[in-house]
Design a protein around this motif. Sequence first.
Motif, PDB file in Angstrom:
ATOM      1  N   ARG A   1     -18.485 -38.805  24.112  1.00  0.00           N
ATOM      2  CA  ARG A   1     -19.738 -38.985  24.856  1.00  0.00           C
ATOM      3  C   ARG A   1     -20.930 -38.380  24.130  1.00  0.00           C
ATOM      4  NH1 ARG A   1     -16.444 -37.323  30.223  1.00  0.00           N
ATOM      5  NH2 ARG A   1     -15.892 -39.436  30.945  1.00  0.00           N
ATOM      6  N   ALA A   2     -20.695 -37.302  23.377  1.00  0.00           N
ATOM      7  CA  ALA A   2     -21.792 -36.597  22.708  1.00  0.00           C
ATOM      8  C   ALA A   2     -22.260 -37.303  21.442  1.00  0.00           C
ATOM      9  CB  ALA A   2     -21.361 -35.171  22.371  1.00  0.00           C
ATOM     10  N   ILE A   3     -21.337 -37.976  20.757  1.00  0.00           N
ATOM     11  CA  ILE A   3     -21.655 -38.569  19.454  1.00  0.00           C
ATOM     12  C   ILE A   3     -21.368 -40.068  19.504  1.00  0.00           C
ATOM     13  CG2 ILE A   3     -21.175 -38.537  16.973  1.00  0.00           C
ATOM     14  CD1 ILE A   3     -20.156 -35.662  17.351  1.00  0.00           C
ATOM     15  N   PRO A   4     -22.391 -40.910  19.481  1.00  0.00           N
ATOM     16  CA  PRO A   4     -22.153 -42.354  19.502  1.00  0.00           C
ATOM     17  C   PRO A   4     -21.292 -42.794  18.321  1.00  0.00           C
ATOM     18  CG  PRO A   4     -24.477 -41.861  19.880  1.00  0.00           C
ATOM     19  CD  PRO A   4     -23.825 -40.579  19.468  1.00  0.00           C
ATOM     20  N   GLY A   5     -20.258 -43.571  18.619  1.00  0.00           N
ATOM     21  CA  GLY A   5     -19.410 -44.092  17.548  1.00  0.00           C
ATOM     22  C   GLY A   5     -18.585 -43.042  16.842  1.00  0.00           C
ATOM     23  N   ALA A   6     -18.318 -41.920  17.493  1.00  0.00           N
ATOM     24  CA  ALA A   6     -17.555 -40.842  16.846  1.00  0.00           C
ATOM     25  C   ALA A   6     -16.179 -41.331  16.411  1.00  0.00           C
ATOM     26  CB  ALA A   6     -17.407 -39.669  17.796  1.00  0.00           C
ATOM     27  N   ILE A   7     -15.723 -40.781  15.293  1.00  0.00           N
ATOM     28  CA  ILE A   7     -14.327 -40.915  14.891  1.00  0.00           C
ATOM     29  C   ILE A   7     -13.633 -39.636  15.337  1.00  0.00           C
ATOM     30  CG2 ILE A   7     -12.722 -41.122  12.952  1.00  0.00           C
ATOM     31  CD1 ILE A   7     -14.951 -42.545  11.410  1.00  0.00           C
TER      32      ILE A   7
ATOM     33  N   ALA B   1     -10.238 -43.824  17.028  1.00  0.00           N
ATOM     34  CA  ALA B   1      -9.168 -42.838  16.868  1.00  0.00           C
ATOM     35  C   ALA B   1      -8.625 -42.914  15.440  1.00  0.00           C
ATOM     36  CB  ALA B   1      -8.055 -43.096  17.873  1.00  0.00           C
ATOM     37  N   SER B   2      -8.705 -41.800  14.737  1.00  0.00           N
ATOM     38  CA  SER B   2      -8.149 -41.708  13.383  1.00  0.00           C
ATOM     39  C   SER B   2      -6.851 -40.921  13.488  1.00  0.00           C
ATOM     40  CB  SER B   2      -9.147 -41.001  12.461  1.00  0.00           C
ATOM     41  OG  SER B   2      -8.704 -40.996  11.124  1.00  0.00           O
ATOM     42  N   LEU B   3      -5.739 -41.595  13.296  1.00  0.00           N
ATOM     43  CA  LEU B   3      -4.431 -41.042  13.654  1.00  0.00           C
ATOM     44  C   LEU B   3      -3.722 -40.464  12.436  1.00  0.00           C
ATOM     45  CD1 LEU B   3      -3.302 -43.862  16.105  1.00  0.00           C
ATOM     46  CD2 LEU B   3      -4.550 -41.743  16.610  1.00  0.00           C
ATOM     47  N   ASP B   4      -3.598 -39.145  12.447  1.00  0.00           N
ATOM     48  CA  ASP B   4      -2.876 -38.430  11.396  1.00  0.00           C
ATOM     49  C   ASP B   4      -1.399 -38.429  11.771  1.00  0.00           C
ATOM     50  OD1 ASP B   4      -2.238 -36.928   9.202  1.00  0.00           O
ATOM     51  OD2 ASP B   4      -3.582 -35.260   9.682  1.00  0.00           O
ATOM     52  N   LEU B   5      -0.582 -38.954  10.888  1.00  0.00           N
ATOM     53  CA  LEU B   5       0.840 -39.117  11.170  1.00  0.00           C
ATOM     54  C   LEU B   5       1.586 -37.851  10.773  1.00  0.00           C
ATOM     55  CD1 LEU B   5       1.110 -42.727   9.692  1.00  0.00           C
ATOM     56  CD2 LEU B   5       0.626 -42.082  12.052  1.00  0.00           C
ATOM     57  N   LYS B   6       2.272 -37.232  11.740  1.00  0.00           N
ATOM     58  CA  LYS B   6       2.934 -35.954  11.521  1.00  0.00           C
ATOM     59  C   LYS B   6       4.451 -36.127  11.652  1.00  0.00           C
ATOM     60  CE  LYS B   6      -0.792 -33.262  11.328  1.00  0.00           C
ATOM     61  NZ  LYS B   6      -1.133 -32.414  10.191  1.00  0.00           N
ATOM     62  N   PRO B   7       5.134 -36.622  10.621  1.00  0.00           N
ATOM     63  CA  PRO B   7       6.582 -36.808  10.739  1.00  0.00           C
ATOM     64  C   PRO B   7       7.326 -35.483  10.776  1.00  0.00           C
ATOM     65  CG  PRO B   7       5.863 -37.267   8.489  1.00  0.00           C
ATOM     66  CD  PRO B   7       4.620 -37.044   9.298  1.00  0.00           C
ATOM     67  N   ALA B   8       8.370 -35.429  11.594  1.00  0.00           N
ATOM     68  CA  ALA B   8       9.214 -34.241  11.648  1.00  0.00           C
ATOM     69  C   ALA B   8      10.108 -34.187  10.416  1.00  0.00           C
ATOM     70  CB  ALA B   8      10.057 -34.263  12.918  1.00  0.00           C
ATOM     71  N   ASP B   9      10.768 -33.055  10.225  1.00  0.00           N
ATOM     72  CA  ASP B   9      11.686 -32.912   9.098  1.00  0.00           C
ATOM     73  C   ASP B   9      12.713 -34.041   9.105  1.00  0.00           C
ATOM     74  OD1 ASP B   9      10.403 -30.596   8.453  1.00  0.00           O
ATOM     75  OD2 ASP B   9      11.888 -29.267   9.351  1.00  0.00           O
TER      76      ASP B   9
ATOM     77  N   ASN C   1      -8.463 -52.600  16.954  1.00  0.00           N
ATOM     78  CA  ASN C   1      -9.819 -52.678  16.414  1.00  0.00           C
ATOM     79  C   ASN C   1     -10.595 -51.378  16.539  1.00  0.00           C
ATOM     80  OD1 ASN C   1      -9.378 -55.337  15.749  1.00  0.00           O
ATOM     81  ND2 ASN C   1     -10.394 -56.159  17.557  1.00  0.00           N
ATOM     82  N   ARG C   2      -9.940 -50.303  16.958  1.00  0.00           N
ATOM     83  CA  ARG C   2     -10.623 -49.005  17.067  1.00  0.00           C
ATOM     84  C   ARG C   2      -9.717 -47.865  16.626  1.00  0.00           C
ATOM     85  NH1 ARG C   2      -8.985 -47.160  22.172  1.00  0.00           N
ATOM     86  NH2 ARG C   2      -8.254 -48.778  23.588  1.00  0.00           N
ATOM     87  N   VAL C   3      -8.919 -48.158  15.598  1.00  0.00           N
ATOM     88  CA  VAL C   3      -7.966 -47.169  15.081  1.00  0.00           C
ATOM     89  C   VAL C   3      -7.996 -47.145  13.564  1.00  0.00           C
ATOM     90  CG1 VAL C   3      -5.471 -46.894  14.678  1.00  0.00           C
ATOM     91  CG2 VAL C   3      -6.345 -46.955  17.010  1.00  0.00           C
ATOM     92  N   ILE C   4      -7.830 -45.940  13.010  1.00  0.00           N
ATOM     93  CA  ILE C   4      -7.608 -45.738  11.581  1.00  0.00           C
ATOM     94  C   ILE C   4      -6.275 -45.024  11.437  1.00  0.00           C
ATOM     95  CG2 ILE C   4      -8.452 -44.618   9.474  1.00  0.00           C
ATOM     96  CD1 ILE C   4     -11.256 -44.547  10.925  1.00  0.00           C
ATOM     97  N   LEU C   5      -5.438 -45.482  10.505  1.00  0.00           N
ATOM     98  CA  LEU C   5      -4.156 -44.832  10.246  1.00  0.00           C
ATOM     99  C   LEU C   5      -4.289 -44.008   8.965  1.00  0.00           C
ATOM    100  CD1 LEU C   5      -1.827 -47.894  10.945  1.00  0.00           C
ATOM    101  CD2 LEU C   5      -2.406 -46.035  12.518  1.00  0.00           C
ATOM    102  N   ILE C   6      -3.955 -42.721   9.036  1.00  0.00           N
ATOM    103  CA  ILE C   6      -4.157 -41.809   7.915  1.00  0.00           C
ATOM    104  C   ILE C   6      -2.889 -41.719   7.067  1.00  0.00           C
ATOM    105  CG2 ILE C   6      -4.649 -39.427   7.248  1.00  0.00           C
ATOM    106  CD1 ILE C   6      -6.274 -39.139   9.807  1.00  0.00           C
ATOM    107  N   THR C   7      -3.052 -41.924   5.760  1.00  0.00           N
ATOM    108  CA  THR C   7      -1.970 -41.737   4.794  1.00  0.00           C
ATOM    109  C   THR C   7      -2.466 -40.806   3.693  1.00  0.00           C
ATOM    110  OG1 THR C   7      -2.620 -43.633   3.431  1.00  0.00           O
ATOM    111  CG2 THR C   7      -1.092 -44.067   5.253  1.00  0.00           C
ATOM    112  N   TYR C   8      -1.513 -40.269   2.905  1.00  0.00           N
ATOM    113  CA  TYR C   8      -1.906 -39.270   1.911  1.00  0.00           C
ATOM    114  C   TYR C   8      -1.510 -39.610   0.478  1.00  0.00           C
ATOM    115  CZ  TYR C   8      -3.284 -36.293   5.761  1.00  0.00           C
ATOM    116  OH  TYR C   8      -3.912 -35.786   6.872  1.00  0.00           O
ATOM    117  N   ASN C   9      -0.747 -40.650   0.272  1.00  0.00           N
ATOM    118  CA  ASN C   9      -0.427 -41.041  -1.104  1.00  0.00           C
ATOM    119  C   ASN C   9      -0.431 -42.553  -1.208  1.00  0.00           C
ATOM    120  OD1 ASN C   9       2.384 -42.095  -0.658  1.00  0.00           O
ATOM    121  ND2 ASN C   9       2.749 -39.969  -0.051  1.00  0.00           N
ATOM    122  N   ASP C  10      -0.451 -43.043  -2.444  1.00  0.00           N
ATOM    123  CA  ASP C  10      -0.631 -44.473  -2.655  1.00  0.00           C
ATOM    124  C   ASP C  10       0.540 -45.296  -2.122  1.00  0.00           C
ATOM    125  OD1 ASP C  10       1.052 -43.461  -4.608  1.00  0.00           O
ATOM    126  OD2 ASP C  10       0.149 -44.568  -6.259  1.00  0.00           O
TER     127      ASP C  10
END
Length: 311
Positions: A74-80, A153-161, A183-192
Amino acid sequence: MTRIPAAAAALILLLSTSACVGAAPASPPPMGGPALAAYFDCVRDGGVAISAHRAVSAMDQPENSLAAILATGRAIPGAILELDAVLTRDGRLVLMHDETMDRTTTGQGRVADLTLAQVKAARLKASNGALTAAAPPTLAEALDAAGRVGAIASLDLKPADGATTVDLARAVIDQVRRSGAQNRVILITYNDADARAVAALAPEMMISAGLDGVEDLDGLNPAQILAWTGTREERPALWSALRQAGVEVQFGTLGAEGRRRDDRYAADGDVSEYRDLVRQGVTVIATDTPLAVQSVLGAEVAKAATCRRPR
């Protein structure tokens, strides 16, 4: 640079199809990339997007909470809103940054060892340590809340051991599709390798990928990619090259309290350094102090708010 052989790529596609049986079908992306790609192209032209780390914008909000999602959206229009997704023992997706419940809730133990009911029995602690009456939300609840305030929503994927990012991505992608939030999600990855695999599983969604050069886009669709370029050093030459390749640049001012750029910028009472980042080519600023960024870049946030978002 690791490449996925054609046979492995085919296997990934086959597994992703079988994993999503019963899920809402993926909307076919428009020619050139996900529907959200055009929005970020527009933001790149004179605007800025603010990504709130763990969705928090004030210390009385618990991280990864519905309260933080609603208040910051609500505070930031278009916030991620950067959120951390993890699986419980009974295969339910909840939000939790740490492997255990101990730091941010009244609960204890590894989330992966607990059922959803056990996670929901805990109560969240605010960022200032105050106890709240709220339970950790499910990913479905978080996606619904983000949608209600027009946030991404930018979703950081936290896999368990023992699990992999791609394994967790399959479950997350399934829930995103069930929630109609593609249409309103980003999926976060860390390597190619993960970026290519997750992009193949969800061609209709944006992917955050760690990139050190334009050559790292090999095997990826640039229209689908937001380039994560770290938190350590400003790299205007890389940022310029990525922009010329049609890729939006992300840079983080977040980190350990006292050492993060957010704190260093604020030390003299003048946080105009955020404006310097935008001038050098950054489109998405990932921060622990999103309202401070907005205070400097209000005009750029307003420009981004004029960019058309897909429904």
